[in-house]
Design a protein around this motif. Structure first.
Motif, short mmCIF file in Angstrom:
data_model
loop_
_atom_site.label_atom_id
_atom_site.label_comp_id
_atom_site.label_asym_id
_atom_site.label_seq_id
_atom_site.Cartn_x
_atom_site.Cartn_y
_atom_site.Cartn_z
N GLU A 1 -7.46 51.26 40.65
CA GLU A 1 -6.14 51.88 40.48
C GLU A 1 -5.20 50.88 39.83
O GLU A 1 -5.37 49.66 39.95
N ALA B 1 -5.56 56.25 38.41
CA ALA B 1 -6.79 55.99 39.16
C ALA B 1 -7.92 56.82 38.59
O ALA B 1 -7.70 57.85 37.94
N TYR C 1 -16.17 52.12 39.26
CA TYR C 1 -14.71 52.05 39.19
C TYR C 1 -14.03 53.11 40.05
O TYR C 1 -12.85 53.42 39.85
N ALA C 2 -14.74 53.66 41.03
CA ALA C 2 -14.21 54.77 41.83
C ALA C 2 -12.93 54.39 42.55
O ALA C 2 -12.08 55.23 42.80
N ARG C 3 -12.75 53.10 42.90
CA ARG C 3 -11.57 52.68 43.66
C ARG C 3 -10.57 51.90 42.80
O ARG C 3 -9.64 51.30 43.33
#
Length: 275
Positions: free
Chosen positions: A11, A30, A7-9
């Protein structure tokens, strides 16, 4: 952690309220490095919430309402994005699975403490309880205590600096003079440096801004690490909070929130010990 990388990206937007009397405002939400980053319309971070501590206030309702932890329900974040809600839940479950089972840790520490107290009655003394706690508390518990104390400190001094360029420079300093630790630059309240359990080192903003030579900041960090060799940060915490906090740490694996709040204030206002 794999769940964080997934889920790093991710937002979304949300409605954030800084306190009980504050108005709700539109913010960006985020995933950060083990934190949920809440930013204003221009992308400037407003605050960071630890993913491990976030509390869901309305488990079955929509939009979802979150708080930074179970003890603070005045600051809230409202999210209506199903993907973000599911991601927060999945990451929290992954963090919980990665930790030792609290019941096992509690019983293991309690059994060890009972046996030791049966053979050596002198461990009823406050100093002996603290010595024993410092010896037997595992690294995972130290890390949790350090993270909790860092969060309490941030409420007094403001969130640590997260400027991208500053973070890159801080990591270079960290890798050069303090590998294995995590450096944080505080906005206010701290004039020198301070060490927390779990490998955190706090740096006052003035040390970075008042000197042009990075060797000065490096010297302060090395000095603080030298202090930790002479006095364990966990021992300093327990000496300040007392034998009651040490006993609770031995039996439950945690330190009372009130004791952490009090020590955070002491940590920021007490000059470091001379070397």
């Amino acid at each position: 952690m794999t769940a964080l990388k997934d889920y790093a990206r991710l937002e979304t937007s949300g409605l954030w309220r800084a306190g009980a009397d504050a108005q709700r405002r539109n913010v960006g939400v985020a995933f950060g490095d083990a934190t949920l980053v809440i930013s204003d319309a221009s992308g400037r971070p407003l605050t960071h919430w630890s993913l491990a501590a976030i509390a869901r206030l309305n488990p079955k309702d929509r939009p979802a309402l979150f708080a930074p932890d179970e003890s603070d329900e005045t600051e809230t974040l409202e999210i209506d994005d199903e993907d973000m809600i599911a991601a927060i839940g999945k990451v929290q479950k992954a963090i919980a699975r990665a930790r030792p089972k609290s019941g096992r840790l509690r019983w293991a520490i309690l059994a060890c403490t009972t046996t030791t107290l049966a053979w050596l009655g002198v461990f009823w003394l406050p100093g002996a309880l603290i010595d024993h706690a410092v010896r037997v508390v595992p690294d995972v518990a130290r890390a949790d205590i350090g993270d909790a104390l860092l969060a309490r400190t941030a409420r007094i001094s403001g969130q640590p600096c997260t400027d991208p360029f500053g973070s890159v420079a801080l990591r270079r300093l960290q890798n050069t003079v303090a590998p294995g630790t995590t450096l944080h630059v505080l906005q206010s309240g701290l004039r020198s440096t301070a060490a927390l359990p779990g490998g955190h080192v706090l740096i006052g903003r003035g040390i970075i801004e008042d000197y042009e030579d990075p060797m000065v900041a490096a010297g302060f960090v090395v000095a603080e690490l030298t202090r930790t060799e002479a006095s364990d940060p966990l021992r300093d915490l327990l000496n300040a909070t007392g034998a009651g906090a040490a006993l609770q740490l031995l039996t439950s694996g945690s330190i009372p929130a009130g004791a952490l709040d009090s020590y955070a204030e002491t940590l920021l206002t007490t000059p470091p010990a001379p070397l």
